[in-house]
Design a protein around this motif. Sequence first.
Motif, mmCIF file in Angstrom:
data_model
loop_
_atom_site.group_PDB
_atom_site.id
_atom_site.type_symbol
_atom_site.label_atom_id
_atom_site.label_comp_id
_atom_site.label_asym_id
_atom_site.label_seq_id
_atom_site.Cartn_x
_atom_site.Cartn_y
_atom_site.Cartn_z
ATOM 1 N N HIS A 159 1.120 -1.640 3.866
ATOM 2 C CA HIS A 159 0.385 -1.249 2.657
ATOM 3 C C HIS A 159 1.122 -1.762 1.426
ATOM 4 C CE1 HIS A 159 -2.025 1.533 5.113
ATOM 5 N NE2 HIS A 159 -0.886 1.826 5.704
ATOM 6 N N ASN A 160 0.344 -2.104 0.407
ATOM 7 C CA ASN A 160 0.936 -2.503 -0.867
ATOM 8 C C ASN A 160 1.398 -1.274 -1.642
ATOM 9 O OD1 ASN A 160 0.443 -5.249 -0.497
ATOM 10 N ND2 ASN A 160 -1.593 -5.108 -1.412
ATOM 11 N N LEU A 162 1.635 -0.058 -5.191
ATOM 12 C CA LEU A 162 1.030 -0.445 -6.463
ATOM 13 C C LEU A 162 2.021 -0.320 -7.619
ATOM 14 C CD1 LEU A 162 -2.409 1.308 -5.897
ATOM 15 C CD2 LEU A 162 -1.745 -1.052 -5.359
ATOM 16 N N SER A 168 -1.278 1.826 -1.559
ATOM 17 C CA SER A 168 -2.659 1.482 -1.223
ATOM 18 C C SER A 168 -2.877 1.731 0.265
ATOM 19 C CB SER A 168 -2.930 0.011 -1.543
ATOM 20 O OG SER A 168 -4.155 -0.387 -1.015
ATOM 21 N N ASP A 170 -5.559 0.870 1.952
ATOM 22 C CA ASP A 170 -6.629 -0.025 2.390
ATOM 23 C C ASP A 170 -6.367 -0.464 3.835
ATOM 24 O OD1 ASP A 170 -8.574 -1.875 2.753
ATOM 25 O OD2 ASP A 170 -8.084 -3.094 0.999
#
Length: 229
Positions: A159-160, A162, A168, A170
């Motif tokens: 995951h990134n 932020l 994130s 996603d």
Amino acid sequence: MNKKLLAVLSLLAISTPSFAAYEEIQCSTDKAFQENSCNQCFDWGSKVQGDNLGLLSDLWKNTTDASKILYKEEQKDPYMVNLDNTNVTWTQTPSADKFWEYTDEFNALYSEKDFGYILAPGKSSTWLKSSLASAYTLEKNTAKSWQNIGMLIYPITTHNILAWGEVSMDSSNAHLECVLFKSGDAKAPEVVIPTAPKKLPQTWPGEFMMLIVIAMISGFWILKFKTKS
């Protein structure tokens, strides 16, 4: 675990500092990559019956501008896909747990604050490897040369992080790295079949005597020819 296989893998571990990298290729080069939803594709050439695959590893590389975080709870173990169930048999030793393990290099990335493993932009880490006593074996291979016989798939979910520190979630960050194997040309050793000695033509006693006379006359003329030369 086969003692001979373990001995070979132990020797490789001593003599080889890291497992040889696969050759990265475009996923469009083979339909097997699309059929297995691969995101990143590699070619590991050909394998023949009896080959063992050990000392495997996977590199986690962050090519983005954001830090990445990985949670162990989300990860799935790499797995071998048989691409020819009729002519090919792959086995795995051990068959279940303790095949894959996290590396010390990866464990050092753990963040107590974030409860995960963080990789900064532009960095990489060998995060997963097979244990010393683990290997895939190509038990059977009667497939034609260069036919697809197997694909080793490495799933990784990251995951990134932020800009404001949130993560994130996603699910599109799930990533499949695929290594393709093709059938090698296992040529059987050539078998030399001895040929029977040539048989001399059978002759009757009268014919035999005639051959002797002809041989004596021929010898006389040969000797005479040599004397004149």
